[in-house]
Design a protein around this motif. Sequence first.
Motif, mmCIF file in Angstrom:
data_model
loop_
_atom_site.group_PDB
_atom_site.id
_atom_site.type_symbol
_atom_site.label_atom_id
_atom_site.label_comp_id
_atom_site.label_asym_id
_atom_site.label_seq_id
_atom_site.Cartn_x
_atom_site.Cartn_y
_atom_site.Cartn_z
ATOM 1 N N GLY A 14 -62.437 18.808 2.641
ATOM 2 C CA GLY A 14 -62.962 18.280 3.896
ATOM 3 C C GLY A 14 -64.354 18.783 4.150
ATOM 4 O O GLY A 14 -65.046 19.239 3.235
ATOM 5 N N GLU A 15 -64.752 18.675 5.408
ATOM 6 C CA GLU A 15 -66.089 19.042 5.833
ATOM 7 C C GLU A 15 -65.981 19.515 7.274
ATOM 8 O O GLU A 15 -65.215 18.928 8.054
ATOM 9 N N GLU A 16 -66.706 20.594 7.589
ATOM 10 C CA GLU A 16 -66.732 21.060 8.973
ATOM 11 C C GLU A 16 -68.162 21.287 9.378
ATOM 12 O O GLU A 16 -68.874 22.046 8.722
ATOM 13 N N ASP A 17 -68.601 20.648 10.444
ATOM 14 C CA ASP A 17 -69.987 20.754 10.910
ATOM 15 C C ASP A 17 -70.965 20.468 9.784
ATOM 16 O O ASP A 17 -71.987 21.143 9.638
ATOM 17 N N GLY A 18 -70.676 19.465 8.959
ATOM 18 C CA GLY A 18 -71.570 19.087 7.882
ATOM 19 C C GLY A 18 -71.529 19.999 6.671
ATOM 20 O O GLY A 18 -72.306 19.831 5.740
ATOM 21 N N VAL A 19 -70.623 20.978 6.655
ATOM 22 C CA VAL A 19 -70.507 21.922 5.545
ATOM 23 C C VAL A 19 -69.214 21.628 4.783
ATOM 24 O O VAL A 19 -68.140 21.518 5.383
ATOM 25 N N ALA A 20 -69.320 21.495 3.459
ATOM 26 C CA ALA A 20 -68.143 21.204 2.649
ATOM 27 C C ALA A 20 -67.126 22.338 2.737
ATOM 28 O O ALA A 20 -67.486 23.504 2.809
ATOM 29 N N VAL A 21 -65.845 21.972 2.707
ATOM 30 C CA VAL A 21 -64.757 22.946 2.691
ATOM 31 C C VAL A 21 -63.999 22.767 1.384
ATOM 32 O O VAL A 21 -63.495 21.685 1.081
ATOM 33 N N TRP A 22 -63.951 23.859 0.580
ATOM 34 C CA TRP A 22 -63.270 23.851 -0.714
ATOM 35 C C TRP A 22 -61.972 24.632 -0.584
ATOM 36 O O TRP A 22 -61.986 25.801 -0.217
ATOM 37 N N GLY A 23 -60.860 23.983 -0.871
ATOM 38 C CA GLY A 23 -59.550 24.574 -0.662
ATOM 39 C C GLY A 23 -59.185 25.624 -1.696
ATOM 40 O O GLY A 23 -59.967 25.894 -2.596
ATOM 41 N N GLU A 61 -74.561 30.941 10.310
ATOM 42 C CA GLU A 61 -74.176 31.195 11.694
ATOM 43 C C GLU A 61 -72.708 31.618 11.722
ATOM 44 O O GLU A 61 -71.920 31.226 10.867
ATOM 45 N N TRP A 62 -72.358 32.437 12.710
ATOM 46 C CA TRP A 62 -70.967 32.907 12.820
ATOM 47 C C TRP A 62 -70.040 31.777 13.223
ATOM 48 O O TRP A 62 -70.402 30.951 14.073
ATOM 49 N N VAL A 63 -68.869 31.770 12.614
ATOM 50 C CA VAL A 63 -67.773 30.940 13.114
ATOM 51 C C VAL A 63 -66.536 31.840 13.230
ATOM 52 O O VAL A 63 -66.382 32.805 12.477
ATOM 53 N N ASP A 64 -65.681 31.521 14.166
ATOM 54 C CA ASP A 64 -64.482 32.321 14.406
ATOM 55 C C ASP A 64 -63.346 31.901 13.485
ATOM 56 O O ASP A 64 -63.111 30.706 13.285
ATOM 57 N N THR A 65 -62.671 32.912 12.927
ATOM 58 C CA THR A 65 -61.492 32.665 12.099
ATOM 59 C C THR A 65 -60.365 33.579 12.570
ATOM 60 O O THR A 65 -59.978 34.514 11.867
ATOM 61 N N PRO A 66 -59.845 33.334 13.766
ATOM 62 C CA PRO A 66 -58.844 34.236 14.329
ATOM 63 C C PRO A 66 -57.630 34.370 13.419
ATOM 64 O O PRO A 66 -57.140 33.390 12.873
ATOM 65 N N GLU A 70 -59.215 39.754 6.649
ATOM 66 C CA GLU A 70 -60.469 40.450 6.331
ATOM 67 C C GLU A 70 -61.374 40.584 7.541
ATOM 68 O O GLU A 70 -62.042 41.610 7.709
ATOM 69 N N SER A 71 -61.453 39.531 8.347
ATOM 70 C CA SER A 71 -62.307 39.548 9.535
ATOM 71 C C SER A 71 -62.034 38.292 10.344
ATOM 72 O O SER A 71 -61.634 37.267 9.792
ATOM 73 N N GLU A 72 -62.311 38.392 11.635
ATOM 74 C CA GLU A 72 -62.015 37.261 12.519
ATOM 75 C C GLU A 72 -63.251 36.433 12.827
ATOM 76 O O GLU A 72 -63.240 35.588 13.724
ATOM 77 N N ARG A 73 -64.329 36.670 12.076
ATOM 78 C CA ARG A 73 -65.451 35.737 12.080
ATOM 79 C C ARG A 73 -66.069 35.753 10.698
ATOM 80 O O ARG A 73 -65.923 36.722 9.943
ATOM 81 N N LYS A 74 -66.743 34.656 10.364
ATOM 82 C CA LYS A 74 -67.281 34.459 9.021
ATOM 83 C C LYS A 74 -68.694 33.883 9.119
ATOM 84 O O LYS A 74 -69.040 33.214 10.100
ATOM 85 N N ALA A 75 -69.459 34.094 8.039
ATOM 86 C CA ALA A 75 -70.820 33.564 7.973
ATOM 87 C C ALA A 75 -70.787 32.165 7.371
ATOM 88 O O ALA A 75 -70.588 31.992 6.166
ATOM 89 N N ASN A 76 -70.964 31.170 8.221
ATOM 90 C CA ASN A 76 -70.932 29.781 7.766
ATOM 91 C C ASN A 76 -72.334 29.336 7.349
ATOM 92 O O ASN A 76 -73.288 29.501 8.123
ATOM 93 N N PRO A 77 -72.508 28.787 6.140
ATOM 94 C CA PRO A 77 -73.845 28.361 5.690
ATOM 95 C C PRO A 77 -74.238 27.019 6.306
ATOM 96 O O PRO A 77 -74.487 26.023 5.611
ATOM 97 N N ALA A 78 -74.344 27.007 7.629
ATOM 98 C CA ALA A 78 -74.486 25.767 8.390
ATOM 99 C C ALA A 78 -75.768 25.012 8.049
ATOM 100 O O ALA A 78 -75.787 23.783 8.064
ATOM 101 N N ASP A 79 -76.832 25.754 7.732
ATOM 102 C CA ASP A 79 -78.120 25.120 7.424
ATOM 103 C C ASP A 79 -78.475 25.337 5.962
ATOM 104 O O ASP A 79 -79.619 25.666 5.628
#
Length: 103
Positions: A14-23, A61-66, A70-79
């Motif tokens: 899929g894709e989230e906020d224009g960023v590909a998601v690899w399962g 940019e940070w995104v929340d991963t509750p 490992e951590s409840e936020r991650k660095a999303n390569p949004a740009d």
Amino acid sequence: AIDPNFEQNREQVGEEDGVAVWGPVEPPEKQGIRGTHVAVDFDICLADGACLEDCPVDVFEWVDTPGHSESERKANPADEDQCIDCMLCVDVCPVDAIDVDPG
Ligand code: SF4
Ligand code: F3S
């Protein structure tokens, strides 16, 4: 460390906020890899933050991963389109969660 051959070894689910998601993605514990040119393995990222601080063009940019262990936020390569392939993020990430492919 992130698998540099993830494009061969994983499916894009899929894709989230224009960023590909690899399962595989099975929240909260499996968050997959985000991005393609600049890719972050969310299951390795522990929210160190060095990539956000050091990237000269603010790709991340940070995104929340509750609930992720490992951590409840991650660095999303949004740009990721803005990336200038300086490789700073790859060098500073303490857990090698980032792959940049200038190809
Ligand atoms: Fe930013 Fe450089 Fe990493 Fe690209 S390689 S995302 S420009 S720190
Ligand atoms: Fe995560 Fe590494 Fe950045 S741990 S926040 S990808 S420096």
